[in-house]
Design a protein around this motif. Structure first.
Motif, mmCIF file in Angstrom:
data_model
loop_
_atom_site.group_PDB
_atom_site.id
_atom_site.type_symbol
_atom_site.label_atom_id
_atom_site.label_comp_id
_atom_site.label_asym_id
_atom_site.label_seq_id
_atom_site.Cartn_x
_atom_site.Cartn_y
_atom_site.Cartn_z
ATOM 1 N N ILE A 120 0.839 -1.202 0.000
ATOM 2 C CA ILE A 120 0.000 0.000 0.000
ATOM 3 C C ILE A 120 0.872 1.250 0.000
ATOM 4 O O ILE A 120 0.607 2.213 -0.721
ATOM 5 C CB ILE A 120 -0.963 -0.012 1.197
ATOM 6 N N GLY A 121 1.944 1.246 0.783
ATOM 7 C CA GLY A 121 2.862 2.390 0.818
ATOM 8 C C GLY A 121 3.497 2.658 -0.533
ATOM 9 O O GLY A 121 3.607 3.802 -0.971
ATOM 10 N N THR A 122 3.900 1.593 -1.214
ATOM 11 C CA THR A 122 4.509 1.735 -2.543
ATOM 12 C C THR A 122 3.501 2.269 -3.553
ATOM 13 O O THR A 122 3.815 3.163 -4.339
ATOM 14 C CB THR A 122 5.063 0.374 -3.017
ATOM 15 N N ASN A 123 2.292 1.730 -3.516
ATOM 16 C CA ASN A 123 1.250 2.198 -4.438
ATOM 17 C C ASN A 123 0.884 3.653 -4.182
ATOM 18 O O ASN A 123 0.662 4.421 -5.116
ATOM 19 C CB ASN A 123 0.004 1.323 -4.328
ATOM 20 N N LEU A 124 0.821 4.046 -2.916
ATOM 21 C CA LEU A 124 0.492 5.429 -2.573
ATOM 22 C C LEU A 124 1.582 6.385 -3.038
ATOM 23 O O LEU A 124 1.288 7.439 -3.612
ATOM 24 C CB LEU A 124 0.285 5.552 -1.061
ATOM 25 N N ALA A 125 2.845 6.012 -2.852
ATOM 26 C CA ALA A 125 3.955 6.858 -3.309
ATOM 27 C C ALA A 125 3.932 6.992 -4.828
ATOM 28 O O ALA A 125 4.155 8.079 -5.371
ATOM 29 C CB ALA A 125 5.280 6.274 -2.846
ATOM 30 N N SER A 126 3.633 5.908 -5.519
ATOM 31 C CA SER A 126 3.569 5.934 -6.979
ATOM 32 C C SER A 126 2.422 6.831 -7.454
ATOM 33 O O SER A 126 2.589 7.625 -8.379
ATOM 34 C CB SER A 126 3.382 4.515 -7.513
ATOM 35 N N THR A 127 1.278 6.716 -6.810
ATOM 36 C CA THR A 127 0.126 7.542 -7.174
ATOM 37 C C THR A 127 0.415 9.016 -6.925
ATOM 38 O O THR A 127 0.075 9.873 -7.742
ATOM 39 C CB THR A 127 -1.117 7.100 -6.370
ATOM 40 N N ALA A 143 3.341 10.477 -6.961
ATOM 41 C CA ALA A 143 4.317 10.935 -7.962
ATOM 42 C C ALA A 143 3.633 11.186 -9.307
ATOM 43 O O ALA A 143 3.926 12.177 -9.984
ATOM 44 C CB ALA A 143 5.433 9.914 -8.117
ATOM 45 N N LEU A 144 2.724 10.308 -9.695
ATOM 46 C CA LEU A 144 1.994 10.493 -10.957
ATOM 47 C C LEU A 144 1.096 11.723 -10.907
ATOM 48 O O LEU A 144 0.987 12.466 -11.886
ATOM 49 C CB LEU A 144 1.164 9.252 -11.287
ATOM 50 N N THR A 145 0.451 11.953 -9.770
ATOM 51 C CA THR A 145 -0.405 13.132 -9.607
ATOM 52 C C THR A 145 0.423 14.409 -9.702
ATOM 53 O O THR A 145 0.032 15.365 -10.376
ATOM 54 C CB THR A 145 -1.145 13.072 -8.261
ATOM 55 N N ALA A 146 1.573 14.430 -9.049
ATOM 56 C CA ALA A 146 2.451 15.606 -9.105
ATOM 57 C C ALA A 146 2.937 15.843 -10.531
ATOM 58 O O ALA A 146 2.954 16.988 -11.001
ATOM 59 C CB ALA A 146 3.640 15.429 -8.163
ATOM 60 N N ARG A 147 3.309 14.782 -11.237
ATOM 61 C CA ARG A 147 3.772 14.930 -12.622
ATOM 62 C C ARG A 147 2.659 15.487 -13.498
ATOM 63 O O ARG A 147 2.887 16.373 -14.324
ATOM 64 C CB ARG A 147 4.261 13.588 -13.159
#
Length: 129
Positions: free
Chosen positions: A29-36, A38-42
């Protein structure tokens, strides 16, 4: 050899399995949240670059070498080297750069292709109608 399954052994095994499952789920869950995030910021930064390009406020820089994330940016034509915009377009490499200050140094935080920016501009124009 026969292993006796006592209640203590049973509950210890169940507890160990639940603990292992919890650790794996938490890490996933932590990895998925960090990925999400990062994608939102991009995507948000891409929208900002597209809007600045539409407003014709992107600065131009003519470097033949492609920019990479973390590259420092020098803006000699601006007052005190400060950037009035967060967008720079580099025509030779057709890169749009999202720039920000980190530790008092202006650097590239996102790199976008011309196609990404054109697609985002089309989306902005479509949503405006």
């Amino acid at each position: 050899m026969k292993i006796l399954l006592t209640p203590t052994l049973f509950w210890t095994a169940i507890s160990a399995n639940v603990l292992s499952l919890s650790v794996v789920a938490y890490a996933s869950i932590g990895t998925n949240l960090a990925s999400t995030n990062a994608l939102t910021a991009r995507n948000n930064n891409l929208e900002q670059v597209a809007k600045e390009n539409l407003a014709k406020t992107c600065w131009k820089k003519n470097e033949t070498k492609p920019f990479k994330l973390g590259d420092p940016i020098d803006l000699p034509g601006s007052a005190n080297g400060r950037s009035p915009t967060s967008c720079i377009y580099n025509p030779p490499t057709e890169q749009f750069l999202y720039i920000a200050y980190r530790d008092h140094v202006l650097e590239v935080t996102q790199v976008y292709s011309r196609h990404e920016v054109k697609a985002k501009i089309s989306q902005i124009k479509h949503n405006k109608d």
